[in-house]
Write a protein that holds these residues in place. Sequence first.
Motif, PDB file in Angstrom:
ATOM      1  N   GLU A  54      44.406  48.746  41.942  1.00 55.98           N
ATOM      2  CA  GLU A  54      43.425  48.027  42.754  1.00 55.98           C
ATOM      3  C   GLU A  54      43.445  46.535  42.411  1.00 55.98           C
ATOM      4  O   GLU A  54      43.292  45.681  43.308  1.00 55.98           O
ATOM      5  CB  GLU A  54      42.031  48.600  42.523  1.00 55.98           C
ATOM      6  CG  GLU A  54      40.910  47.872  43.268  1.00 55.98           C
ATOM      7  CD  GLU A  54      41.060  47.888  44.773  1.00 55.98           C
ATOM      8  OE1 GLU A  54      40.526  46.971  45.430  1.00 55.98           O
ATOM      9  OE2 GLU A  54      41.711  48.822  45.315  1.00 55.98           O
ATOM     10  N   TRP A  56      46.046  44.868  41.498  1.00 56.14           N
ATOM     11  CA  TRP A  56      47.235  44.328  42.162  1.00 56.14           C
ATOM     12  C   TRP A  56      46.938  44.025  43.631  1.00 56.14           C
ATOM     13  O   TRP A  56      47.313  42.966  44.148  1.00 56.14           O
ATOM     14  CB  TRP A  56      48.388  45.319  42.047  1.00 56.14           C
ATOM     15  CG  TRP A  56      49.498  45.124  43.037  1.00 56.14           C
ATOM     16  CD1 TRP A  56      49.911  45.991  43.988  1.00 56.14           C
ATOM     17  CD2 TRP A  56      50.343  43.964  43.175  1.00 56.14           C
ATOM     18  NE1 TRP A  56      50.941  45.470  44.722  1.00 56.14           N
ATOM     19  CE2 TRP A  56      51.236  44.222  44.248  1.00 56.14           C
ATOM     20  CE3 TRP A  56      50.418  42.743  42.524  1.00 56.14           C
ATOM     21  CZ2 TRP A  56      52.197  43.311  44.662  1.00 56.14           C
ATOM     22  CZ3 TRP A  56      51.379  41.820  42.937  1.00 56.14           C
ATOM     23  CH2 TRP A  56      52.257  42.106  43.991  1.00 56.14           C
ATOM     24  N   LEU A  57      46.230  44.919  44.301  1.00 57.68           N
ATOM     25  CA  LEU A  57      45.893  44.684  45.702  1.00 57.68           C
ATOM     26  C   LEU A  57      45.003  43.450  45.851  1.00 57.68           C
ATOM     27  O   LEU A  57      45.192  42.649  46.778  1.00 57.68           O
ATOM     28  CB  LEU A  57      45.195  45.914  46.279  1.00 57.68           C
ATOM     29  CG  LEU A  57      46.032  47.201  46.318  1.00 57.68           C
ATOM     30  CD1 LEU A  57      45.195  48.369  46.828  1.00 57.68           C
ATOM     31  CD2 LEU A  57      47.271  47.012  47.197  1.00 57.68           C
ATOM     32  N   ARG A  58      44.064  43.294  44.946  1.00 55.59           N
ATOM     33  CA  ARG A  58      43.180  42.122  45.001  1.00 55.59           C
ATOM     34  C   ARG A  58      43.946  40.845  44.650  1.00 55.59           C
ATOM     35  O   ARG A  58      43.674  39.776  45.195  1.00 55.59           O
ATOM     36  CB  ARG A  58      41.987  42.324  44.070  1.00 55.59           C
ATOM     37  CG  ARG A  58      41.096  43.480  44.498  1.00 55.59           C
ATOM     38  CD  ARG A  58      39.782  43.505  43.760  1.00 55.59           C
ATOM     39  NE  ARG A  58      38.984  44.662  44.157  1.00 55.59           N
ATOM     40  CZ  ARG A  58      37.690  44.796  43.924  1.00 55.59           C
ATOM     41  NH1 ARG A  58      37.025  43.837  43.280  1.00 55.59           N
ATOM     42  NH2 ARG A  58      37.042  45.883  44.309  1.00 55.59           N
ATOM     43  N   TRP A  59      44.893  40.967  43.734  1.00 56.70           N
ATOM     44  CA  TRP A  59      45.708  39.812  43.344  1.00 56.70           C
ATOM     45  C   TRP A  59      46.529  39.321  44.533  1.00 56.70           C
ATOM     46  O   TRP A  59      46.682  38.109  44.737  1.00 56.70           O
ATOM     47  CB  TRP A  59      46.620  40.237  42.190  1.00 56.70           C
ATOM     48  CG  TRP A  59      47.630  39.231  41.737  1.00 56.70           C
ATOM     49  CD1 TRP A  59      48.987  39.326  41.831  1.00 56.70           C
ATOM     50  CD2 TRP A  59      47.380  37.985  41.070  1.00 56.70           C
ATOM     51  NE1 TRP A  59      49.597  38.235  41.284  1.00 56.70           N
ATOM     52  CE2 TRP A  59      48.624  37.388  40.807  1.00 56.70           C
ATOM     53  CE3 TRP A  59      46.213  37.320  40.674  1.00 56.70           C
ATOM     54  CZ2 TRP A  59      48.742  36.164  40.164  1.00 56.70           C
ATOM     55  CZ3 TRP A  59      46.330  36.094  40.042  1.00 56.70           C
ATOM     56  CH2 TRP A  59      47.581  35.525  39.787  1.00 56.70           C
ATOM     57  N   GLN A  60      47.030  40.248  45.327  1.00 56.40           N
ATOM     58  CA  GLN A  60      47.800  39.862  46.515  1.00 56.40           C
ATOM     59  C   GLN A  60      46.939  39.103  47.520  1.00 56.40           C
ATOM     60  O   GLN A  60      47.449  38.228  48.233  1.00 56.40           O
ATOM     61  CB  GLN A  60      48.381  41.113  47.189  1.00 56.40           C
ATOM     62  CG  GLN A  60      49.510  41.783  46.436  1.00 56.40           C
ATOM     63  CD  GLN A  60      50.007  42.997  47.180  1.00 56.40           C
ATOM     64  OE1 GLN A  60      49.277  43.967  47.367  1.00 56.40           O
ATOM     65  NE2 GLN A  60      51.248  42.953  47.623  1.00 56.40           N
ATOM     66  N   ARG A  61      45.637  39.459  47.583  1.00 56.15           N
ATOM     67  CA  ARG A  61      44.750  38.828  48.566  1.00 56.15           C
ATOM     68  C   ARG A  61      44.071  37.572  48.045  1.00 56.15           C
ATOM     69  O   ARG A  61      43.400  36.864  48.806  1.00 56.15           O
ATOM     70  CB  ARG A  61      43.669  39.830  49.001  1.00 56.15           C
ATOM     71  CG  ARG A  61      44.200  41.088  49.667  1.00 56.15           C
ATOM     72  CD  ARG A  61      43.074  41.866  50.334  1.00 56.15           C
ATOM     73  NE  ARG A  61      42.075  42.328  49.380  1.00 56.15           N
ATOM     74  CZ  ARG A  61      42.055  43.530  48.831  1.00 56.15           C
ATOM     75  NH1 ARG A  61      43.018  44.408  49.123  1.00 56.15           N
ATOM     76  NH2 ARG A  61      41.101  43.885  47.988  1.00 56.15           N
ATOM     77  N   ALA A  62      44.215  37.293  46.767  1.00 57.54           N
ATOM     78  CA  ALA A  62      43.490  36.173  46.156  1.00 57.54           C
ATOM     79  C   ALA A  62      43.967  34.829  46.699  1.00 57.54           C
ATOM     80  O   ALA A  62      45.170  34.578  46.828  1.00 57.54           O
ATOM     81  CB  ALA A  62      43.657  36.208  44.640  1.00 57.54           C
ATOM     82  N   ALA A  63      43.017  33.977  47.014  1.00 58.03           N
ATOM     83  CA  ALA A  63      43.346  32.620  47.446  1.00 58.03           C
ATOM     84  C   ALA A  63      43.656  31.777  46.214  1.00 58.03           C
ATOM     85  O   ALA A  63      43.024  31.940  45.167  1.00 58.03           O
ATOM     86  CB  ALA A  63      42.172  32.011  48.206  1.00 58.03           C
ATOM     87  N   GLU A  66      40.932  30.389  44.069  1.00 59.30           N
ATOM     88  CA  GLU A  66      40.134  31.309  43.250  1.00 59.30           C
ATOM     89  C   GLU A  66      40.688  31.459  41.840  1.00 59.30           C
ATOM     90  O   GLU A  66      39.974  31.869  40.927  1.00 59.30           O
ATOM     91  CB  GLU A  66      40.114  32.712  43.888  1.00 59.30           C
ATOM     92  CG  GLU A  66      39.435  32.818  45.236  1.00 59.30           C
ATOM     93  CD  GLU A  66      39.501  34.252  45.731  1.00 59.30           C
ATOM     94  OE1 GLU A  66      38.926  35.131  45.071  1.00 59.30           O
ATOM     95  OE2 GLU A  66      40.146  34.487  46.771  1.00 59.30           O
TER      96      GLU A  66
END
Length: 307
Positions: A54, A56-63, A66
């Motif tokens: 999870e 990793w998924l958030r890391w991919q979406r991180a601006a 941030e």
Amino acid sequence: MTDVTDATDATDATDATDAPTPAAATFEAHRPLLFGIAYRMLGSAADAEDVVQEAWLRWQRAAPAEVRSDRAYLSTVVTRLCLDALKSARARRETYVGPWLPEPLATRPDSVEGADAESISIAFLVVLESLTPAERAVYLLHEVFDYPHAEIATMLGRTEASCRQTLKRAREAVRARRPRFAPSREAHRRLVDAFGATCASGDVAAVTRLLAADATAWSDGGGKAFAARRPVVGADAVARFFVGIFGRAPADARREVVEVNGWPALVGRIGGRIVSVLTFETDGERIHAVRTVLNPDKLARLAAALG
């Protein structure tokens, strides 16, 4: 601190046919740290893998705006995910059949040393279970992973003073319950070897001599394997309990000493299949606790790692 990763990899952050992207390479560089935090927080390799995936998924979406520090950002995400996971985990453990023990993790003798071996041990993970989720997070981040108070406060959305007070409570709780550790892996292994041999021989008196007077044994079957649902207390009772178990083992039962959670442990197989893991708390001279995991759900990853 040496970061501890699972013997089986979580889902890869890159496609095997493609060169890793900078974001994927950064994440993979931090994966051992992230798994190490999550596993110690949750006591479950399966749940830790889910948290890391999870993250990793958030890391991919991180601006980009941030992320001021890759390590701090990822550690914050994993810690907060673990705090959320602990809420549901505690509810599940209230209905768990018999004693709950952490999921055992295969480790290499050359990968976990000193304080790391203590912080990854089953005995220490059991102590962490006595802390509140916040106490566990603050204690691990500061005492095991060396994060400063100010950074922990930011990660948890608390004040620095609050984190210091939480750490004080956690230290007191850990100090009161801190497990014993042998002075060396060799001293610990000698006791594990002797325990296995004497239990197999059926010599109750010999097994009793290996145990501290107040030795205690816990068994985790989770309702999916036959196990004692209450702790067995006292050297004589523990000795008779294990001599009885070893004596009833089928002809194709085999036991081997394997590195588990930083220390030599006794892995039992029947027909080549892993059916039990016995971990030990020792001071190098006597065995003070034996914790046996029999729940097949908790043995699957260990079996995959050991073959």
